[in-house]
Design an enzyme around this catalytic site. Structure first.
Site, PDB file in Angstrom:
ATOM      1  N   LYS A 176       0.625  -1.249   0.033  1.00 18.92           N
ATOM      2  CA  LYS A 176       0.059  -0.209  -0.114  1.00 18.92           C
ATOM      3  C   LYS A 176       0.966   1.076  -0.040  1.00 18.92           C
ATOM      4  O   LYS A 176       0.409   2.203  -0.530  1.00 18.92           O
ATOM      5  CB  LYS A 176      -1.057  -0.006   1.213  1.00 18.92           C
ATOM      6  CG  LYS A 176      -0.068   0.148   2.366  1.00 18.92           C
ATOM      7  CD  LYS A 176      -1.012   0.528   3.646  1.00 18.92           C
ATOM      8  CE  LYS A 176       0.237   0.711   4.648  1.00 18.92           C
ATOM      9  NZ  LYS A 176      -0.013   1.018   5.909  1.00 18.92           N
ATOM     10  N   THR A 177       1.988   1.022   0.730  1.00 20.35           N
ATOM     11  CA  THR A 177       2.821   2.354   0.762  1.00 20.35           C
ATOM     12  C   THR A 177       3.253   2.764  -0.842  1.00 20.35           C
ATOM     13  O   THR A 177       3.423   3.850  -1.299  1.00 20.35           O
ATOM     14  CB  THR A 177       4.053   2.248   1.614  1.00 20.35           C
ATOM     15  OG1 THR A 177       3.662   1.802   2.941  1.00 20.35           O
ATOM     16  CG2 THR A 177       4.697   3.716   1.831  1.00 20.35           C
ATOM     17  N   ASP A 236      -3.085   7.780   5.334  1.00 21.11           N
ATOM     18  CA  ASP A 236      -2.710   6.270   5.672  1.00 21.11           C
ATOM     19  C   ASP A 236      -3.240   5.803   6.892  1.00 21.11           C
ATOM     20  O   ASP A 236      -3.585   6.665   7.784  1.00 21.11           O
ATOM     21  CB  ASP A 236      -0.882   6.287   5.455  1.00 21.11           C
ATOM     22  CG  ASP A 236      -0.436   4.746   5.615  1.00 21.11           C
ATOM     23  OD1 ASP A 236      -1.212   4.005   5.340  1.00 21.11           O
ATOM     24  OD2 ASP A 236       0.612   4.921   5.842  1.00 21.11           O
ATOM     25  N   GLU A 237      -3.228   4.529   7.104  1.00 26.43           N
ATOM     26  CA  GLU A 237      -3.718   3.842   8.266  1.00 26.43           C
ATOM     27  C   GLU A 237      -5.066   4.508   8.602  1.00 26.43           C
ATOM     28  O   GLU A 237      -5.237   4.947   9.928  1.00 26.43           O
ATOM     29  CB  GLU A 237      -2.840   4.178   9.397  1.00 26.43           C
ATOM     30  CG  GLU A 237      -1.226   3.586   9.070  1.00 26.43           C
ATOM     31  CD  GLU A 237      -1.429   2.258   8.860  1.00 26.43           C
ATOM     32  OE1 GLU A 237      -2.309   1.388   9.203  1.00 26.43           O
ATOM     33  OE2 GLU A 237      -0.143   1.720   8.981  1.00 26.43           O
ATOM     34  N   GLN A 287      -5.936  -4.413  11.164  1.00 24.61           N
ATOM     35  CA  GLN A 287      -4.755  -3.644  11.617  1.00 24.61           C
ATOM     36  C   GLN A 287      -5.295  -2.753  12.358  1.00 24.61           C
ATOM     37  O   GLN A 287      -4.329  -1.936  12.865  1.00 24.61           O
ATOM     38  CB  GLN A 287      -3.757  -3.507  10.870  1.00 24.61           C
ATOM     39  CG  GLN A 287      -3.174  -4.631  10.036  1.00 24.61           C
ATOM     40  CD  GLN A 287      -2.028  -4.421   9.027  1.00 24.61           C
ATOM     41  OE1 GLN A 287      -0.943  -4.033   9.410  1.00 24.61           O
ATOM     42  NE2 GLN A 287      -2.341  -4.427   7.661  1.00 24.61           N
ATOM     43  N   ARG A 327       3.961  -9.451  10.177  1.00 22.51           N
ATOM     44  CA  ARG A 327       5.486  -8.763  10.042  1.00 22.51           C
ATOM     45  C   ARG A 327       6.371  -9.918   9.322  1.00 22.51           C
ATOM     46  O   ARG A 327       7.332  -9.204   8.858  1.00 22.51           O
ATOM     47  CB  ARG A 327       5.968  -8.151  11.166  1.00 22.51           C
ATOM     48  CG  ARG A 327       5.324  -7.200  12.048  1.00 22.51           C
ATOM     49  CD  ARG A 327       4.890  -6.036  11.174  1.00 22.51           C
ATOM     50  NE  ARG A 327       3.201  -6.359  10.700  1.00 22.51           N
ATOM     51  CZ  ARG A 327       2.604  -5.822   9.632  1.00 22.51           C
ATOM     52  NH1 ARG A 327       3.343  -4.782   8.873  1.00 22.51           N
ATOM     53  NH2 ARG A 327       1.703  -6.181   9.364  1.00 22.51           N
TER      54      ARG A 327
END
Length: 798
Positions: free
Chosen positions: A70-71, A257-258, A288, A640
Site C-alpha cells: 500500500k505504501t 494512511d492507516e 490492523q 510482519r
DNA sequence: CATTAGAATAACACC
DNA sequence: TATTCTAATG
C-alpha cells in the site's frame, strides 16, 4: 542522533533529509523514448494497485491487507497526481500516523520523483500538520503563535496541581486517570462545554470542571497538549468557515494512511477539509486497527462508503511479504474476529516454513532461547538461507518485556537495537536541559521554571516556590516576574533570595542572548554550564551519571542540525522517537504497536500468555472489543514476518519481582494447526496442538509420549543445535524429562511441588491445566507440566 | 530545608 | 525488582 536531522517535511521545509538523485536514464535511451514512458512509477504494479493509483478523482477507499504494497501504491499515486498536473506538490496533503511512516514515504517519494523545484507535498503526521496550521491561526483559539506543546509529563503535573487545588484526594483520583479522561474527550472532539451529564460527573463529580480549569490553565500558559492540536483545528474550522474554505481550496488532494486508526477528531478534521472537492483517498485495513485505546474508531473505515457516497473501494489482496504458512496462520487467527470487512489475502510464495511454536519454563529461559535462536538463524542453521541480524526482530506486547532480552543479549554480546523503548527525550537530564532552553527562549514558560528552579539544588524548596506562586497569582504575572518581585520586595528572605536572584539573572542573560541571535550551540553549553547543571552531574557519583553527561553532550551535538533553539524545541515536541540509522547489524526489539508497517525476514513473538497477551488489563477495560483488538495485534505481529515466524510463551514470569504463573495465550489455540510446527513435546505446552498425543496417566503411554518427543522435529532440532551450543542442551533436556514425568497421575487434593511457588495442593484439574492452592503463593492456575508430585521434588535436578 | 530510610506502588500500546 | 513518595530526622 540522526533522527533529529529529519525535518518535519511539511510545507515550507526546504528539502528531504537526503534527497535521492533522480534515476538517470541509461545512455541508450533517447529523450523521446523517455517522453514515451512518462510513468515509470506505474511499473510493476498489479492491477489493483494500478487502479488505486489511477483513480484520482473523488473518494477512494483502498483496503490494503498486510504486506500488499500500500505504501508503494500511495507514493505512486502522489507521483501520478503530480505528473498528471492535477496539483502542485504543496497542494497535496498526505497524512500518516507515525513519524516513521512519514519518513518512509518521504524517502520513497524522493526516490520516485527526485527533488522537486516546486516544493513538497504536505506530508506528516496529523499532529505535525496541525501544529503548522495552528501556529498560523493560534489567535482564533486565544493562543499566541509561539505556544508550547506539553508532553504527557507536563500534562500530568499540571493536572495534579489542579486536583490538589480542588482539595481532591489525589490517591483515590490520580492525575493519570484524569489525563486519560481528558484525552478521551479530546479524541472525540469534545470541548469542555460539550462534556455534559454523566460524563462530566465522572472523576469525583469534578471531571467536567477540571477539564474546563485545565483548558483555562493551558491557555494562560500559552500551551497545548497533543489532543489540543487536533481539537483546536477542528474548532477553528467549525467556527471560521472562511479559514476552512481557504484550506479546502488549498489542499486539492488528500491522502490518508492507516485510516482505520483515525479517531473522531481526526475524522472530523479530514471530513471538513475534504468536503468541497471530495478528493480523498483513505488507505487502511480494519484487521490492523490497534489503536482503539487512544480513541481510534474502526467505525470510520467501516462507514467510509456511507460518509462519501459513490466512493470507489479498491482491495489490495496480493501479499508480497510472507510465505504461505505464515499468511495462512495469520488469516486463520484473525478469522476469529467478528464484524470484519473481510479480505482474502493470497501469496504467490506458497509453502515456506510453518509458524514455529515453543514453550519455556520462564521468561529468562525464553530470552535465552531466543538469543540462541537469533544467532542460529543468522548463521543459516535453521534450514533456509541465513537472515542477517538487521532482518530479525523481536516483537513484544508491552515494553517491560524488552528488558529480559536486553539483559540476555548484553551477556551473550548479541548486538541489538531497541525501537520505541524509553525515549531519549523523556530522560530526566534531557528534559531538565530542555526546560532550561525553554526558559531561555520564552522566560514566561512557567512549567519550565518550576521544573528547574531548584535543579540543581539551590535551596529553593517547596516553600520558596509556593511564595513565588502566590506572588504570581497576586500580580497576575508569570513565575519569573514573580520571582523578581519576591526578591526585590524582600518577601523571600536571605539565603534563598540570593539564589533566586542569581537564577533570575541567569534566565535574563540567556534570554538576552537568544534575542541577540547568539550562536545557539554555544549558548546551550553556556546555559548548562552557568546554571550548574553540568556540574551537578559531574559531582554525582552514581553509576548512571556518566551516561547522563554523555546524553547531554549528544543533545548539544543534536542542536547543530538546527538553525536556532526555537526550531529545535518545536521539532522535539513532536518527534519523540529515536530512530537511530546506524548501519551496524543488530537485531531489533520493539513493541507490536511500533512494528506496524514494518517487515522482517525473521520475527520472534514472545510472551504469548493469557493475561500478558491478550493483556488482562485491556480486557478488563474493554471486554470483547478489546479482545478483538488484541487479536488484531497478534495478526499484525505474525504478518510482519516474511519467512520465519516464531511464537513463544513462558509458564512463569516475574512481575514486580513476584513470580506469576500463566497459561498459554488463547490465540495459540486459534492458530490453525496445519500451519504450525510445535517445537516442544506434544501435550506439554502446545495448547490444543498436542491433544491427540497428550500423555495420560498411565506410565506406558508416558513412555510412548516420550518416544514421540525424541522423534519430533523440535527435539531433533534441539539435538542438532546442542552440538554447537553445549550449554543449552542439558537444560532443555532436563525440562523435557521432568515435564513428561510430571504430567502423570494428579488427583484433586494431591500435594505437589512447583519450582517457583513451592508446595501446594491440587484443587481442580481441567485437561492439562491444574488449579493449585500453594502454601505461600496462594491459588494459581497452571499447566500440569510445571509441577511435580511433592514426593518427587527432591529428584528434580534444578 | 535537605537528606534519608522505609514504604508504597508500579507497567499496555503513541503523537 | 526498581522507582517514587512520605515521614521522620538532622
Amino acid at each position: 542522533m540522526n533522527n533529529l536531522r529529519t525535518r518535519l517535511g511539511v510545507g515550507g521545509d526546504r528539502r528531504y533529509g537526503r534527497a535521492m538523485s533522480e534515476p538517470s536514464a541509461p545512455p541508450s535511451l533517447s529523450a523521446r523514448a523517455m517522453a514515451a514512458r512518462p510513468t515509470p512509477y506505474l511499473d510493476g504494479l498489479n492491477p489493483a494497485q494500478r487502479a488505486a493509483v489511477e483513480a484520482l478523482d473523488g473518494p477512494v477507499l483502498m483496503l490494503a491487507g498486510a504486506g500488499t504494497g500500500k505504501t508503494r501504491a500511495l507514493t505512486a499515486r502522489i507521483a501520478h497526481l503530480l505528473a498528471q498536473g492535477r496539483a502542485r506538490p504543496n497542494e497535496v496533503l498526505a497524512v500518516t500516523f507515525t513519524n516513521k511512516a512519514a519518513r518512509e514515504m518521504k524517502e520513497r517519494l524522493g526516490r520516485l520523483m527526485g527533488e522537486s523545484v516546486e516544493g513538497l507535498p504536505w506530508l506528516g503526521t496529523f499532529h505535525a500538520i496541525c501544529v503548522k496550521l495552528l501556529r498560523r491561526h493560534a489567535e482564533l483559539v486565544g493562543l499566541k503563535s509561539n505556544f508550547t506543546i506539553l508532553d504527557t509529563d507536563d500534562q500530568i503535573r499540571l493536572l495534579k496541581q489542579l486536583i490538589i487545588a480542588e482539595n481532591i484526594d489525589e490517591k483515590r483520583w490520580p492525575a493519570r486517570m484524569l489525563a486519560g479522561l481528558i484525552d478521551g474527550w479530546k479524541n472525540r472532539a469534545l470541548t469542555p462545554e460539550r462534556v455534559k451529564g454523566a460524563e462530566a460527573a465522572t472523576f469525583n463529580n469534578m471531571g467536567g470542571e477540571l477539564y474546563t480549569a485545565y483548558q483555562a490553565r493551558l491557555s494562560a500558559l500559552n500551551a497545548v497538549d497533543f489532543g489540543d492540536l487536533l481539537l483546536h483545528m477542528v474548532t477553528i474550522f467549525q467556527a471560521h468557515p472562511d479559514v476552512l474554505a481557504q484550506y479546502q481550496r488549498w489542499f486539492r488532494y488528500i491522502l490518508v494512511d492507516e485510516y482505520q486508526d483515525t479517531n473522531v477528531a481526526q475524522y472530523l478534521w479530514l471530513r471538513l477539509l475534504a468536503q468541497g472537492h471530495r478528493n480523498i483517498c483513505c488507505v487502511g485495513d480494519d484487521d490492523q486497527s490497534i489503536y482503539g485505546w487512544r480513541g481510534a474508531e474502526v467505525g470510520n473505515i467501516l462507514r467510509f462508503e456511507a460518509d462519501f457516497p459513490g466512493a470507489q473501494v479498491i482491495r489490495l489482496e496480493q501479499n508480497y511479504r510472507s510465505t504461505g504458512h505464515i499468511l495462512a496462520a495469520a488469516s486463520g487467527l484473525i478469522a476469529a474476529n467478528a464484524g470484519r470487512l473481510g479480505k482474502t489475502l493470497w501469496t504467490a510464495a506458497e509453502g515456506g516454513a510453518k509458524v514455529r511454536l515453543i514453550g519455556h519454563w520462564d521468561g529468562e529461559e525464553e530470552a535465552r532461547w531466543i538469543g540462541d535462536e537469533v544467532e542460529a538463524v543468522a548463521r543459516g542453521t535453521r534450514g533456509a538461507a541465513p537472515v542477517s541480524l538487521n532482518g530479525q526482530a523481536i516483537l513484544v506486547r508491552a515494553s517491560h518485556q524488552m528488558r529480559a532480552f536486553e539483559d540476555r543479549f548484553l551477556t551473550i554480546g548479541l548486538p541489538y537495537r531497541v525501537i520505541g523503548g524509553p525515549r531519549f527525550y523523556e530522560r530526566q537530564e534531557i528534559r531538565d536541559a530542555m526546560a532550561y532552553f525553554r526558559l531561555a527562549v520564552s522566560p514566561d514558560d512557567d512549567l519550565a521554571f518550576e521544573r528547574v528552579v531548584n535543579v540543581p539544588k539551590r535551596g529553593l524548596g517547596d516553600k520558596a516556590v509556593q511564595t513565588v506562586q502566590a506572588i504570581a497569582r497576586e500580580d497576575g504575572t508569570g513565575l519569573l516576574e514573580a520571582a523578581r518581585h519576591a526578591v526585590a520586595s524582600g518577601r523571600l528572605s536571605g539565603r534563598g533570595a540570593g539564589q533566586l536572584r542569581g537564577f533570575v539573572e541567569g534566565v535574563d542573560r540567556w534570554h538576552g542572548a537568544v534575542l541577540a541571535g547568539e550562536g545557539h550551540v554555544a549558548l546551550a553549553e553556556t546555559i548548562l554550564d552557568e546554571s550548574g547543571y553540568t556540574a551537578m552531574w559531574q559531582a554525582d557519583k552514581s553509576p548512571e551519571a556518566p551516561g547522563r553527561l554523555e546524553n547531554l553532550k549528544e543533545l548539544v551535538k543534536a542542536l547543530e542540525q538546527f538553525e536556532n533553539l526555537q526550531g529545535f524545541l518545536e521539532h522535539v515536541s513532536l518527534i519523540m522517537d529515536n530512530a537511530s540509522e546506524d548501519a551496524a547489524e543488530k537485531v531489533s526489539i520493539m513493541t507490536l504497536h511500533a512494528a506496524k508497517g514494518l517487515e522482517f525476514p525473521a520475527v520472534f513473538l514472545p510472551g504469548w500468555e493469557d493475561g500478558l497477551f491478550p493483556s488482562q488489563r485491556s480486557m478488563d477495560e474493554g471486554g470483547l472489543k478489546a479482545l478483538e483488538e488484541e487479536r488484531r495485534l497478534a495478526y499484525v505481529g505474525i504478518t510482519r514476518a516474511e519467512r520465519l515466524c516464531t511464537i513463544s510463551f513462558a509458564g512463569n514470569r516475574r512481575v514486580y519481582g513476584q513470580w506469576q504463573s500463566a497459561l498459554p495465550s488463547r490465540f495459540i489455540d486459534e492458530l490453525p494447526a496445519e500451519h504450525v510446527e510445535v517445537l516442544t513435546p506434544p501435550g506439554l505446552y502446545g495448547g490444543g496442538f498436542g491433544a491427540a498425543a497428550r500423555p495420560t496417566a498411565s506410565g506406558v503411554e508416558d513412555r510412548a509420549a516420550r518416544a514421540d518427543v525424541y522423534a519430533s522435529p523440535g527435539w531433533k532440532r534441539m539435538q542438532e543445535r546442542a552440538g554447537s551450543r553445549p550449554l543449552a542442551q542439558p537444560r532443555e533436556a532436563r525440562h523435557m524429562v521432568i515435564d513428561l514425568d510430571a504430567v502423570s497421575d494428579f488427583e484433586p487434593g494431591e500435594r505437589v511441588f512447583h519450582q517457583k511457588f513451592g508446595y501446594g495442593m491440587v484443587r481442580l484439574i481441567e485437561g492439562d491445566k491444574l488449579t493449585v492452592v500453594f502454601e505461600k503463593a496462594g491459588e494459581k492456575k497452571l499447566l500440569a507440566s510445571f509441577v511435580v508430585a511433592a514426593g518427587d521434588a527432591g529428584d528434580v535436578p534444578f
